[in-house]
Design a protein around this motif. Structure first.
Motif, PDB file in Angstrom:
ATOM      1  N   VAL A 110      -0.413  -0.168  -5.387  1.00  0.00           N
ATOM      2  CA  VAL A 110      -0.901  -1.439  -5.787  1.00  0.00           C
ATOM      3  C   VAL A 110      -1.832  -1.767  -4.434  1.00  0.00           C
ATOM      4  N   ILE A 111      -3.273  -2.033  -4.722  1.00  0.00           N
ATOM      5  CA  ILE A 111      -3.964  -2.741  -3.724  1.00  0.00           C
ATOM      6  C   ILE A 111      -4.384  -3.950  -3.991  1.00  0.00           C
ATOM      7  N   LYS A 112      -4.172  -4.883  -3.223  1.00  0.00           N
ATOM      8  CA  LYS A 112      -4.759  -6.398  -3.508  1.00  0.00           C
ATOM      9  C   LYS A 112      -6.089  -6.692  -2.612  1.00  0.00           C
ATOM     10  N   SER A 113      -6.892  -6.719  -3.665  1.00  0.00           N
ATOM     11  CA  SER A 113      -8.362  -6.994  -3.110  1.00  0.00           C
ATOM     12  C   SER A 113      -8.871  -8.374  -3.187  1.00  0.00           C
ATOM     13  N   HIS A 114      -9.741  -8.789  -2.203  1.00  0.00           N
ATOM     14  CA  HIS A 114     -10.385 -10.177  -2.293  1.00  0.00           C
ATOM     15  C   HIS A 114     -10.652 -10.602  -3.638  1.00  0.00           C
ATOM     16  N   GLY A 115     -10.797 -11.671  -4.053  1.00  0.00           N
ATOM     17  CA  GLY A 115     -11.546 -12.163  -5.281  1.00  0.00           C
ATOM     18  C   GLY A 115     -12.763 -12.262  -5.250  1.00  0.00           C
ATOM     19  N   SER A 116     -13.325 -12.446  -3.921  1.00  0.00           N
ATOM     20  CA  SER A 116     -14.697 -12.547  -3.688  1.00  0.00           C
ATOM     21  C   SER A 116     -15.319 -11.464  -3.298  1.00  0.00           C
ATOM     22  N   ALA A 117     -14.525 -10.093  -3.329  1.00  0.00           N
ATOM     23  CA  ALA A 117     -15.036  -8.971  -2.742  1.00  0.00           C
ATOM     24  C   ALA A 117     -16.339  -8.551  -3.424  1.00  0.00           C
ATOM     25  N   SER A 118     -17.222  -7.930  -2.673  1.00  0.00           N
ATOM     26  CA  SER A 118     -18.461  -7.433  -3.081  1.00  0.00           C
ATOM     27  C   SER A 118     -18.260  -6.157  -3.887  1.00  0.00           C
ATOM     28  N   GLN A 119     -19.383  -5.702  -4.443  1.00  0.00           N
ATOM     29  CA  GLN A 119     -19.104  -4.256  -5.151  1.00  0.00           C
ATOM     30  C   GLN A 119     -18.806  -3.317  -4.084  1.00  0.00           C
ATOM     31  N   ARG A 120     -19.365  -3.311  -2.937  1.00  0.00           N
ATOM     32  CA  ARG A 120     -19.051  -2.231  -1.731  1.00  0.00           C
ATOM     33  C   ARG A 120     -17.617  -2.288  -1.411  1.00  0.00           C
ATOM     34  N   ALA A 121     -17.260  -3.657  -1.218  1.00  0.00           N
ATOM     35  CA  ALA A 121     -15.828  -3.701  -0.798  1.00  0.00           C
ATOM     36  C   ALA A 121     -14.819  -3.316  -1.661  1.00  0.00           C
ATOM     37  N   PHE A 122     -15.076  -3.656  -2.958  1.00  0.00           N
ATOM     38  CA  PHE A 122     -14.219  -3.113  -3.971  1.00  0.00           C
ATOM     39  C   PHE A 122     -14.004  -1.841  -4.274  1.00  0.00           C
ATOM     40  N   GLU A 123     -15.292  -1.031  -3.870  1.00  0.00           N
ATOM     41  CA  GLU A 123     -15.164   0.394  -3.994  1.00  0.00           C
ATOM     42  C   GLU A 123     -14.306   0.952  -2.974  1.00  0.00           C
ATOM     43  N   ARG A 124     -14.305   0.233  -1.635  1.00  0.00           N
ATOM     44  CA  ARG A 124     -13.403   0.653  -0.726  1.00  0.00           C
ATOM     45  C   ARG A 124     -12.071   0.520  -0.977  1.00  0.00           C
ATOM     46  N   ALA A 125     -11.614  -0.640  -1.928  1.00  0.00           N
ATOM     47  CA  ALA A 125     -10.269  -0.673  -2.204  1.00  0.00           C
ATOM     48  C   ALA A 125      -9.799   0.217  -3.194  1.00  0.00           C
ATOM     49  N   LEU A 126     -10.675   0.809  -4.083  1.00  0.00           N
ATOM     50  CA  LEU A 126     -10.562   1.734  -4.907  1.00  0.00           C
ATOM     51  C   LEU A 126     -10.315   3.006  -4.255  1.00  0.00           C
ATOM     52  N   TYR A 127     -11.271   3.272  -3.363  1.00  0.00           N
ATOM     53  CA  TYR A 127     -11.024   4.595  -2.213  1.00  0.00           C
ATOM     54  C   TYR A 127      -9.541   4.802  -1.862  1.00  0.00           C
ATOM     55  N   GLU A 128      -9.230   3.404  -1.226  1.00  0.00           N
ATOM     56  CA  GLU A 128      -7.945   3.376  -0.439  1.00  0.00           C
ATOM     57  C   GLU A 128      -6.612   3.540  -1.524  1.00  0.00           C
ATOM     58  N   ALA A 129      -6.959   3.169  -2.780  1.00  0.00           N
ATOM     59  CA  ALA A 129      -5.919   3.265  -3.685  1.00  0.00           C
ATOM     60  C   ALA A 129      -5.919   4.805  -4.061  1.00  0.00           C
ATOM     61  N   ALA A 130      -7.051   5.350  -4.234  1.00  0.00           N
ATOM     62  CA  ALA A 130      -7.078   6.906  -4.502  1.00  0.00           C
ATOM     63  C   ALA A 130      -6.201   7.719  -3.485  1.00  0.00           C
ATOM     64  N   ARG A 131      -6.616   7.300  -2.179  1.00  0.00           N
ATOM     65  CA  ARG A 131      -6.047   8.096  -1.054  1.00  0.00           C
ATOM     66  C   ARG A 131      -4.622   8.034  -1.064  1.00  0.00           C
ATOM     67  N   GLN A 132      -4.049   6.724  -1.599  1.00  0.00           N
ATOM     68  CA  GLN A 132      -2.668   6.362  -1.367  1.00  0.00           C
ATOM     69  C   GLN A 132      -2.003   7.097  -2.435  1.00  0.00           C
ATOM     70  N   VAL A 133      -2.552   7.280  -3.765  1.00  0.00           N
ATOM     71  CA  VAL A 133      -2.106   8.226  -4.636  1.00  0.00           C
ATOM     72  C   VAL A 133      -1.952   9.563  -4.291  1.00  0.00           C
ATOM     73  N   GLU A 134      -3.316  10.125  -3.697  1.00  0.00           N
ATOM     74  CA  GLU A 134      -3.250  11.321  -3.477  1.00  0.00           C
ATOM     75  C   GLU A 134      -2.061  11.815  -2.292  1.00  0.00           C
ATOM     76  N   HIS A 135      -1.725  11.054  -1.472  1.00  0.00           N
ATOM     77  CA  HIS A 135      -0.659  11.148  -0.296  1.00  0.00           C
ATOM     78  C   HIS A 135       0.535  10.609  -0.691  1.00  0.00           C
ATOM     79  N   ASN A 136       0.668  10.260  -2.057  1.00  0.00           N
ATOM     80  CA  ASN A 136       2.111   9.893  -2.719  1.00  0.00           C
ATOM     81  C   ASN A 136       2.810   8.732  -1.903  1.00  0.00           C
TER      82      ASN A 136
END
Length: 141
Positions: A110-136
């Motif tokens: 679970v990654i908590k993103s800012h409510g005011s995050a831009s599209q780029r920032a939200f993309e980075r949060a998704l990237y981090e979530a995928a990385r954490q899934v990949e590394h279990n």
């Protein structure tokens, strides 16, 4: 170690007793960027206050710097010379590149993103979530 709720103290004791971790103990607010710890764990309320305070201070410093660099012809000329360095610095501290906080102790990522995050920032949060899934990450914690 004498500060904090019972839950925080109990969590600190559990972390401290895990020989796989290099636990450095409690970190004061002014030590968040000192390099004494790679990861700082806190409750969501305290973490949100820390993040919002840091973001506000960064915006204020940026505005004051900009104002100072626009005050005279000489400072504007200096700003022109500083522009490449300031741009590199801005990229290193851009919160959009570090958006999202990991919620620990859960069975799934679970990654908590800012409510005011831009599209780029939200993309980075998704990237981090995928990385954490990949590394279990949840299972490894």
């Amino acid at each position: 170690a004498i500060k904090g709720t019972r839950e925080i103290k109990d969590a600190a004791e559990l972390i401290e007793n895990d020989p796989r971790l290099n636990y450095v103990g409690f970190v004061e607010g002014d030590g968040l960027f000192s390099g004494c710890a790679d990861i700082v764990v806190c409750d969501g309320f305290s973490g949100n206050i820390a993040l919002k305070s840091i973001e506000g201070a960064a915006r204020m410093i940026a505005a004051l710097l900009k104002e100072s660099l626009e005050q005279s012809l000489l400072s504007r000329m200096g700003a022109t010379l500083l522009k490449p360095g300031l741009k590199k610095f801005g990229q290193k501290v851009n919160p959009e590149l570090y958006n999202g906080a990991c919620l620990l102790g859960l069975k799934k990522v679970v990654i908590k993103s800012h409510g005011s995050a831009s599209q780029r920032a939200f993309e980075r949060a998704l990237y981090e979530a995928a990385r954490q899934v990949e590394h279990n990450v949840p299972a490894n914690l």
